[in-house]
Design a protein around this motif. Structure first.
Motif, mmCIF file in Angstrom:
data_model
loop_
_atom_site.group_PDB
_atom_site.id
_atom_site.type_symbol
_atom_site.label_atom_id
_atom_site.label_comp_id
_atom_site.label_asym_id
_atom_site.label_seq_id
_atom_site.Cartn_x
_atom_site.Cartn_y
_atom_site.Cartn_z
ATOM 1 N N GLU A 23 32.156 -15.356 220.044
ATOM 2 C CA GLU A 23 31.643 -15.463 218.936
ATOM 3 C C GLU A 23 31.837 -16.660 218.111
ATOM 4 O OE1 GLU A 23 31.158 -11.960 215.536
ATOM 5 O OE2 GLU A 23 33.073 -12.663 216.056
ATOM 6 N N LYS A 24 32.719 -17.599 218.562
ATOM 7 C CA LYS A 24 33.062 -18.887 217.702
ATOM 8 C C LYS A 24 31.828 -19.806 218.290
ATOM 9 C CE LYS A 24 37.138 -19.885 219.340
ATOM 10 N NZ LYS A 24 38.476 -20.703 219.561
ATOM 11 N N TYR A 25 31.241 -19.377 219.565
ATOM 12 C CA TYR A 25 30.231 -20.281 219.878
ATOM 13 C C TYR A 25 28.812 -19.996 219.545
ATOM 14 C CZ TYR A 25 34.047 -22.531 222.354
ATOM 15 O OH TYR A 25 35.103 -23.374 222.679
ATOM 16 N N GLY A 26 28.703 -19.056 218.658
ATOM 17 C CA GLY A 26 27.287 -18.650 218.026
ATOM 18 C C GLY A 26 26.499 -17.706 218.465
ATOM 19 N N PHE A 27 27.397 -16.939 219.250
ATOM 20 C CA PHE A 27 26.899 -15.736 219.849
ATOM 21 C C PHE A 27 27.081 -14.215 219.226
ATOM 22 C CE2 PHE A 27 27.654 -18.423 223.591
ATOM 23 C CZ PHE A 27 26.555 -18.225 224.345
ATOM 24 N N ILE A 28 26.065 -13.481 218.957
ATOM 25 C CA ILE A 28 26.374 -12.101 218.374
ATOM 26 C C ILE A 28 27.072 -11.251 219.344
ATOM 27 C CG2 ILE A 28 24.977 -10.191 217.249
ATOM 28 C CD1 ILE A 28 22.934 -12.126 216.630
ATOM 29 N N ILE A 29 28.117 -10.649 219.163
ATOM 30 C CA ILE A 29 28.977 -9.764 219.872
ATOM 31 C C ILE A 29 28.818 -8.205 219.759
ATOM 32 C CG2 ILE A 29 31.213 -9.409 221.072
ATOM 33 C CD1 ILE A 29 30.064 -12.243 221.751
ATOM 34 N N LYS A 30 28.842 -7.373 220.671
ATOM 35 C CA LYS A 30 29.082 -5.972 220.353
ATOM 36 C C LYS A 30 30.006 -5.680 221.388
ATOM 37 C CE LYS A 30 26.942 -1.375 220.207
ATOM 38 N NZ LYS A 30 27.504 -1.333 218.782
ATOM 39 N N VAL A 31 30.945 -4.891 221.189
ATOM 40 C CA VAL A 31 31.972 -4.336 222.028
ATOM 41 C C VAL A 31 31.822 -2.906 221.907
ATOM 42 C CG1 VAL A 31 34.293 -3.992 222.477
ATOM 43 C CG2 VAL A 31 33.934 -6.027 221.600
ATOM 44 N N VAL A 32 31.700 -2.297 223.145
ATOM 45 C CA VAL A 32 31.354 -0.860 223.524
ATOM 46 C C VAL A 32 32.168 -0.102 222.266
ATOM 47 C CG1 VAL A 32 33.163 -0.681 225.227
ATOM 48 C CG2 VAL A 32 30.992 1.011 224.917
ATOM 49 N N GLN A 33 31.489 1.118 221.835
ATOM 50 C CA GLN A 33 32.164 1.907 220.907
ATOM 51 C C GLN A 33 32.322 3.354 221.434
ATOM 52 O OE1 GLN A 33 33.231 0.987 217.718
ATOM 53 N NE2 GLN A 33 32.742 -1.051 218.634
ATOM 54 N N ASP A 34 31.278 3.796 222.316
ATOM 55 C CA ASP A 34 31.096 5.033 222.988
ATOM 56 C C ASP A 34 31.185 4.925 224.430
ATOM 57 O OD1 ASP A 34 31.166 7.784 223.743
ATOM 58 O OD2 ASP A 34 29.555 8.223 222.144
ATOM 59 N N PHE A 35 32.047 5.339 225.185
ATOM 60 C CA PHE A 35 32.283 5.118 226.617
ATOM 61 C C PHE A 35 31.046 6.291 227.239
ATOM 62 C CE2 PHE A 35 35.712 2.653 225.887
ATOM 63 C CZ PHE A 35 35.583 1.538 226.495
ATOM 64 N N GLU A 41 23.666 2.461 223.783
ATOM 65 C CA GLU A 41 24.208 1.484 222.848
ATOM 66 C C GLU A 41 23.418 0.122 223.451
ATOM 67 O OE1 GLU A 41 28.484 0.754 222.709
ATOM 68 O OE2 GLU A 41 28.900 2.719 221.538
ATOM 69 N N PHE A 42 23.272 0.021 224.658
ATOM 70 C CA PHE A 42 22.835 -0.969 225.435
ATOM 71 C C PHE A 42 21.339 -1.226 224.876
ATOM 72 C CE2 PHE A 42 19.725 -2.622 228.615
ATOM 73 C CZ PHE A 42 20.479 -3.806 229.073
ATOM 74 N N ASP A 43 20.492 0.069 224.890
ATOM 75 C CA ASP A 43 19.357 0.124 224.550
ATOM 76 C C ASP A 43 18.885 -0.196 223.072
ATOM 77 O OD1 ASP A 43 18.364 0.969 227.097
ATOM 78 O OD2 ASP A 43 18.188 2.808 226.581
ATOM 79 N N LEU A 51 28.827 -8.212 229.685
ATOM 80 C CA LEU A 51 30.254 -8.194 230.469
ATOM 81 C C LEU A 51 30.888 -6.818 230.820
ATOM 82 C CD1 LEU A 51 31.711 -11.208 228.440
ATOM 83 C CD2 LEU A 51 30.289 -11.306 230.162
ATOM 84 N N MET A 52 30.917 -6.487 231.917
ATOM 85 C CA MET A 52 31.116 -5.212 232.383
ATOM 86 C C MET A 52 32.582 -5.273 233.029
ATOM 87 S SD MET A 52 29.955 -1.830 232.697
ATOM 88 C CE MET A 52 28.084 -2.130 232.538
ATOM 89 N N ASP A 53 33.437 -4.287 232.786
ATOM 90 C CA ASP A 53 34.629 -3.941 233.224
ATOM 91 C C ASP A 53 34.421 -2.750 234.527
ATOM 92 O OD1 ASP A 53 37.455 -3.856 233.965
ATOM 93 O OD2 ASP A 53 38.222 -2.988 232.529
ATOM 94 N N VAL A 54 35.414 -2.838 235.545
ATOM 95 C CA VAL A 54 35.229 -1.663 236.489
ATOM 96 C C VAL A 54 35.853 -0.617 236.093
ATOM 97 C CG1 VAL A 54 35.579 -1.059 238.825
ATOM 98 C CG2 VAL A 54 35.099 -3.442 238.310
ATOM 99 N N ASN A 55 36.919 -0.304 235.891
ATOM 100 C CA ASN A 55 37.791 0.840 235.373
ATOM 101 C C ASN A 55 37.442 1.124 233.922
ATOM 102 O OD1 ASN A 55 39.028 0.884 237.868
ATOM 103 N ND2 ASN A 55 40.665 -0.530 237.360
ATOM 104 N N LEU A 56 36.849 2.205 233.683
ATOM 105 C CA LEU A 56 36.195 2.745 232.408
ATOM 106 C C LEU A 56 36.530 3.943 232.255
ATOM 107 C CD1 LEU A 56 32.995 0.565 232.120
ATOM 108 C CD2 LEU A 56 34.910 0.177 231.010
ATOM 109 N N PRO A 57 36.627 4.636 231.114
ATOM 110 C CA PRO A 57 36.763 6.080 231.094
ATOM 111 C C PRO A 57 35.342 6.469 231.431
ATOM 112 C CG PRO A 57 37.294 4.988 228.979
ATOM 113 C CD PRO A 57 36.775 4.036 229.869
ATOM 114 N N LYS A 58 35.277 8.013 231.910
ATOM 115 C CA LYS A 58 34.191 8.828 232.139
ATOM 116 C C LYS A 58 33.551 8.328 233.406
ATOM 117 C CE LYS A 58 33.116 10.124 227.534
ATOM 118 N NZ LYS A 58 33.569 11.435 227.478
ATOM 119 N N PHE A 59 32.863 7.181 233.518
ATOM 120 C CA PHE A 59 32.407 6.750 234.597
ATOM 121 C C PHE A 59 32.634 5.227 234.649
ATOM 122 C CE2 PHE A 59 29.266 10.062 233.216
ATOM 123 C CZ PHE A 59 29.234 10.631 234.334
#
Length: 234
Positions: A23-35, A41-43, A51-59
């Motif tokens: 965010e310090k470099y001028g980007f707008i950030i959204k961190v996932v809220q509901d897995f 949320e993407f749409d 930016l995607m992690d592999v190990n996530l809840p649900k899927f």
């Protein structure tokens, strides 16, 4: 216009670290809220990079990457503690553009984000006429990463597009493996032999979706060529 980054990470501390730094470099950030609602949320957010992690809840991240690829060609960068080659292959097979292992340097993540934005949007912004590569009924649209055959179409990944463009432009000649590796190697990641094999396999599957069997022929010790079966039924 500020670019938007969607962070899909279940470790709150890592999510905050990435968010605060980028965010310090001028980007707008959204961190996932509901897995369970990543696609929604993407749409809604319409990010420029994920930016995607592999190990996530649900899927897991592979699942969500594949779901995103059903409707979007947005750059997807995996950031994961899983270092095995198979995990990286899985990421590529499900549509990822890059893979960073944890622990990571925030500077490297930022550099890769900028690089993928430059490649996905910067160069294409000046294009006034869309490129179309045609071979028989097979049509490749590199800018939108779409492949068509007669009245059917499918979305492909960036590296699949590079590979197929090389094969189509050089048909019926054999394309050397070293040449393909050089074309697929960009400033974001070193392309290994196995990456080429994976993408050839994936392209064969794409062609099979159009009932084109044996569409890519392996010439042992040399490289690959498109098979004349792509013209069957014309």
């Amino acid at each position: 216009m500020k670019q938007k980054i969607y962070i899909v990470e279940d470790d709150a501390s890592i999510g905050k670290l990435l968010s605060d730094y980028i965010e310090k470099y001028g980007f707008i950030i959204k961190v996932v809220q509901d897995f369970g609602s990543i696609i929604e949320e993407f749409d809604s957010f319409k990010p420029d990079v994920v930016l995607m992690d592999v190990n996530l809840p649900k899927f897991d991240g592979f699942y969500w990457c594949k779901r995103i690829r059903e409707t979007s060609t947005v750059p997807i960068i995996f950031i994961s503690a899983r270092e095995s080659g198979m995990d990286q292959v899985m990421a590529l097979e499900n549509g990822a553009d890059d893979y960073i292992t944890k622990p990571f340097y925030s500077e490297v993540v930022l550099a890769k984000i900028k690089s993928h934005i430059r490649r996905a949007y910067g160069n294409y912004a000046t294009i006034t006429e869309e490129r179309i590569i045609e071979l028989g009924y097979l049509k490749l649209y590199p800018e939108r990463l779409e492949l068509r055959f007669k009245n059917q179409s499918t979305i492909i990944t960036k590296k699949e597009g590079i590979l197929l463009e090389c094969l189509m432009r050089r048909y019926p000649r054999i394309v050397n493996r070293d040449y393909l590796l050089e074309k697929m190697w960009d400033d974001t990641a070193f392309v290994e032999e196995n990456t080429l094999n994976v993408n050839v396999t994936r392209l064969r599957r794409r062609l099979q979706e159009f009932d084109i069997e044996n569409g890519i022929e392996t010439v042992r010790g040399v490289g690959y060529k498109l098979n004349e079966t792509i013209f069957e039924g014309q």
